[in-house]
Scaffold this motif. Structure first.
Motif, PDB file in Angstrom:
ATOM      1  N   MET A  71       0.829  -1.202   0.000  1.00  0.00           N
ATOM      2  CA  MET A  71       0.000   0.000   0.000  1.00  0.00           C
ATOM      3  C   MET A  71       0.866   1.255   0.000  1.00  0.00           C
ATOM      4  SD  MET A  71      -3.256  -0.779   2.479  1.00  0.00           S
ATOM      5  CE  MET A  71      -2.265  -1.317   3.878  1.00  0.00           C
ATOM      6  N   SER A  72       0.371   2.281  -0.665  1.00  0.00           N
ATOM      7  CA  SER A  72       1.075   3.555  -0.707  1.00  0.00           C
ATOM      8  C   SER A  72       0.916   4.291   0.616  1.00  0.00           C
ATOM      9  CB  SER A  72       0.518   4.427  -1.834  1.00  0.00           C
ATOM     10  OG  SER A  72      -0.821   4.806  -1.546  1.00  0.00           O
ATOM     11  N   GLY A  73       1.735   5.324   0.793  1.00  0.00           N
ATOM     12  CA  GLY A  73       1.613   6.134   2.001  1.00  0.00           C
ATOM     13  C   GLY A  73       0.239   6.756   2.139  1.00  0.00           C
ATOM     14  N   SER A  97      -0.341  14.836   6.892  1.00  0.00           N
ATOM     15  CA  SER A  97      -0.432  14.701   8.355  1.00  0.00           C
ATOM     16  C   SER A  97       0.196  13.387   8.806  1.00  0.00           C
ATOM     17  CB  SER A  97      -1.896  14.769   8.801  1.00  0.00           C
ATOM     18  OG  SER A  97      -2.460  16.017   8.507  1.00  0.00           O
ATOM     19  N   PHE A  98      -0.051  12.322   8.030  1.00  0.00           N
ATOM     20  CA  PHE A  98       0.556  11.027   8.341  1.00  0.00           C
ATOM     21  C   PHE A  98       2.068  11.077   8.212  1.00  0.00           C
ATOM     22  CE2 PHE A  98       2.091   7.051   6.178  1.00  0.00           C
ATOM     23  CZ  PHE A  98       2.273   6.314   7.349  1.00  0.00           C
ATOM     24  N   PHE A  99       2.566  11.699   7.128  1.00  0.00           N
ATOM     25  CA  PHE A  99       4.016  11.751   6.919  1.00  0.00           C
ATOM     26  C   PHE A  99       4.709  12.511   8.048  1.00  0.00           C
ATOM     27  CE2 PHE A  99       2.819  11.535   2.190  1.00  0.00           C
ATOM     28  CZ  PHE A  99       2.857  10.157   2.214  1.00  0.00           C
ATOM     29  N   ARG A 100       4.089  13.608   8.492  1.00  0.00           N
ATOM     30  CA  ARG A 100       4.678  14.371   9.605  1.00  0.00           C
ATOM     31  C   ARG A 100       4.661  13.552  10.886  1.00  0.00           C
ATOM     32  NH1 ARG A 100       1.838  18.712   7.091  1.00  0.00           N
ATOM     33  NH2 ARG A 100       0.066  18.391   8.511  1.00  0.00           N
ATOM     34  N   ALA A 132       7.814  12.074  13.145  1.00  0.00           N
ATOM     35  CA  ALA A 132       7.931  12.360  14.585  1.00  0.00           C
ATOM     36  C   ALA A 132       8.108  11.080  15.383  1.00  0.00           C
ATOM     37  CB  ALA A 132       6.682  13.118  15.048  1.00  0.00           C
ATOM     38  N   TRP A 133       7.453   9.984  14.956  1.00  0.00           N
ATOM     39  CA  TRP A 133       7.577   8.707  15.666  1.00  0.00           C
ATOM     40  C   TRP A 133       8.949   8.074  15.461  1.00  0.00           C
ATOM     41  CZ3 TRP A 133       2.624   6.872  12.778  1.00  0.00           C
ATOM     42  CH2 TRP A 133       1.490   7.489  13.332  1.00  0.00           C
ATOM     43  N   THR A 134       9.439   8.120  14.223  1.00  0.00           N
ATOM     44  CA  THR A 134      10.600   7.302  13.856  1.00  0.00           C
ATOM     45  C   THR A 134      11.835   8.087  13.446  1.00  0.00           C
ATOM     46  OG1 THR A 134       9.996   7.176  11.517  1.00  0.00           O
ATOM     47  CG2 THR A 134       8.980   5.556  12.998  1.00  0.00           C
ATOM     48  N   GLY A 135      11.646   9.352  13.130  1.00  0.00           N
ATOM     49  CA  GLY A 135      12.766  10.123  12.612  1.00  0.00           C
ATOM     50  C   GLY A 135      13.092   9.787  11.168  1.00  0.00           C
ATOM     51  N   GLN A 136      12.221   9.021  10.498  1.00  0.00           N
ATOM     52  CA  GLN A 136      12.451   8.597   9.120  1.00  0.00           C
ATOM     53  C   GLN A 136      11.165   8.752   8.305  1.00  0.00           C
ATOM     54  OE1 GLN A 136      14.994   4.897   8.702  1.00  0.00           O
ATOM     55  NE2 GLN A 136      14.294   4.600  10.802  1.00  0.00           N
ATOM     56  N   THR A 137      11.297   8.641   7.001  1.00  0.00           N
ATOM     57  CA  THR A 137      10.127   8.652   6.134  1.00  0.00           C
ATOM     58  C   THR A 137       9.573   7.237   6.005  1.00  0.00           C
ATOM     59  OG1 THR A 137      11.397   8.234   4.118  1.00  0.00           O
ATOM     60  CG2 THR A 137      11.124  10.536   4.797  1.00  0.00           C
ATOM     61  N   PRO A 138       8.287   7.093   5.656  1.00  0.00           N
ATOM     62  CA  PRO A 138       7.732   5.748   5.439  1.00  0.00           C
ATOM     63  C   PRO A 138       8.489   4.966   4.370  1.00  0.00           C
ATOM     64  CG  PRO A 138       5.960   7.359   5.629  1.00  0.00           C
ATOM     65  CD  PRO A 138       7.242   8.136   5.578  1.00  0.00           C
ATOM     66  N   GLU A 139       8.921   5.650   3.296  1.00  0.00           N
ATOM     67  CA  GLU A 139       9.631   4.963   2.220  1.00  0.00           C
ATOM     68  C   GLU A 139      10.943   4.373   2.717  1.00  0.00           C
ATOM     69  OE1 GLU A 139       8.341   7.939   2.074  1.00  0.00           O
ATOM     70  OE2 GLU A 139       6.727   7.721   0.597  1.00  0.00           O
ATOM     71  N   ARG A 140      11.643   5.115   3.561  1.00  0.00           N
ATOM     72  CA  ARG A 140      12.921   4.609   4.065  1.00  0.00           C
ATOM     73  C   ARG A 140      12.719   3.411   4.990  1.00  0.00           C
ATOM     74  NH1 ARG A 140      17.523   8.699   5.953  1.00  0.00           N
ATOM     75  NH2 ARG A 140      17.435   8.955   3.692  1.00  0.00           N
ATOM     76  N   VAL A 141      11.683   3.459   5.809  1.00  0.00           N
ATOM     77  CA  VAL A 141      11.409   2.332   6.704  1.00  0.00           C
ATOM     78  C   VAL A 141      11.008   1.107   5.896  1.00  0.00           C
ATOM     79  CG1 VAL A 141       9.834   1.484   8.487  1.00  0.00           C
ATOM     80  CG2 VAL A 141      10.824   3.767   8.687  1.00  0.00           C
ATOM     81  N   ARG A 142      10.190   1.278   4.858  1.00  0.00           N
ATOM     82  CA  ARG A 142       9.810   0.145   4.007  1.00  0.00           C
ATOM     83  C   ARG A 142      11.036  -0.451   3.330  1.00  0.00           C
ATOM     84  NH1 ARG A 142       4.795   0.997   0.459  1.00  0.00           N
ATOM     85  NH2 ARG A 142       3.778  -0.390   1.979  1.00  0.00           N
TER      86      ARG A 142
END
Length: 332
Positions: A292-294, A308-311, A315-325
């Motif tokens: 699934m996309s962001g 809002s989700f990306f921000r 804040a939770w991880t210090g990373q972007t969703p793409e980098r965590v994936r």
């Protein structure tokens, strides 16, 4: 916050003996206490529950293990929730009763869906961030069909079998009478005619005997959870439907918003902290186990818009969703 636990059925003890399983070795592999099966009341968190099933699969190394366990079941193995199902007048009522008390024997619930022609039982796991054991999933699908056949003394077949872990080994196709399909959740479809056939084991007076005990056990299970645990369980269920307000969760828990806020404060947490924790856990789960996309994940987590989700994720991880994936897909 304490970890939510689930009752473990006493039928395990009989099953281990009947199948010649070394209980000590099983518990060692599952990294569980050696005296677990000798305890009067056994409760396990979902990860430990599924670890036990994974250890069982590891010991046997048999792709049809769940099928063999299900086919070996007899009424001697059944606990009160299962006896209550057998006492039902038909499969549709049995499934409804199981849906009410399924948490007494595992970290899941059953969802009943009906059409003019079909009766469907869908399985929903209460902690979606915990990956269930494939063997356990296979067993649950086999179990309900086996229960219906015992109660009817008839070899009924589901119309469809759907699983996230399909395809199964060929022996499952022989058992079900249909080829299990790949899907997004576990589901069993029966014809309305089969779901309405009278159980030969029906006994309403026995159900009247079991029901108060089952409700008492369910109440005790709920009472052993912290308020924070119960809020997290509600959020796991309600977030994908866009229900993120404290008012909606409080209503689901049968208390006022003020009472919920007070109890969470006593447990040194808050609704907003739990909402953020749940969102982060689900976001990581979706990033690891889906494509699934962001934007799609943002919608499922109840955010008004993707930014809002990306921000929040940063804040939770210090990373972007793409980098965590990417880190999940290409671990060092």
């Amino acid at each position: 916050m304490t970890q939510q636990t689930f009752s473990m059925d006493n039928a395990w003890r009989l099953m281990l003996v009947d199948m010649g399983i070394d209980a000590d070795e099983l518990l060692r592999r599952a990294e569980l206490p050696r005296d677990l099966f000798s305890r009067e009341a056994v409760k396990l968190p979902a990860p430990s529950f599924f670890r036990l099933w994974d250890a069982l699969a590891e010991m046997f190394d048999d792709p049809e293990l769940a099928l063999k366990i299900g086919q070996a079941l007899s009424t001697e193995h059944f606990s009160p929730p299962i006896f209550a199902a057998l006492c039902s007048p038909c499969l549709s009522m049995a499934a409804s009763r199981l849906s009410a008390f399924k948490r007494l024997v595992g970290p899941m619930r059953l969802i009943i869906e009906e059409t003019d022609d079909l009766f469907c039982v869908a399985y929903e796991f209460l902690q979606p961030t915990v990956t269930p054991s494939p063997t356990f999933i296979e067993f649950e699908l086999v179990f309900l069909v086996r229960l219906a056949r015992i109660a009817l003394r008839e070899d009924i077949q589901p119309v469809r079998v759907v699983s996230t872990f399909a395809p199964f080994h060929s022996g499952f196709t022989d058992f079900f009478g249909v080829v299990p399909e790949k899907g997004e959740r576990e589901m069993l479809f029966f014809s309305r005619e089969d779901a309405s056939k009278p159980f030969l084991t029906a006994n309403e007076s026995m159900w009247d005997f079991f029901e108060p005990t089952l409700r008492k056990r369910l109440s005790e299970l709920d009472g052993s959870e912290s308020t924070a645990d119960r809020v997290m369980s509600c959020l796991y269920e309600q977030l994908p439907g866009g229900q993120t307000s404290i008012r909606e969760v409080a209503r689901s828990l049968g208390m006022s918003t003020r009472t919920l806020q007070r109890r969470l404060k006593q447990e040194e947490t808050s609704f907003q902290e739990l909402l953020s924790q749940c969102r982060e856990q689900l976001a990581r789960h979706y990033l690891q186990h889906s494509t699934m996309s962001g934007a799609e994940i943002s919608f499922l987590l109840g955010f008004d818009e993707p930014n809002s989700f990306f921000r929040a994720f940063h804040a939770w991880t210090g990373q972007t969703p793409e980098r965590v994936r990417a880190a999940y897909q290409h671990p060092n």
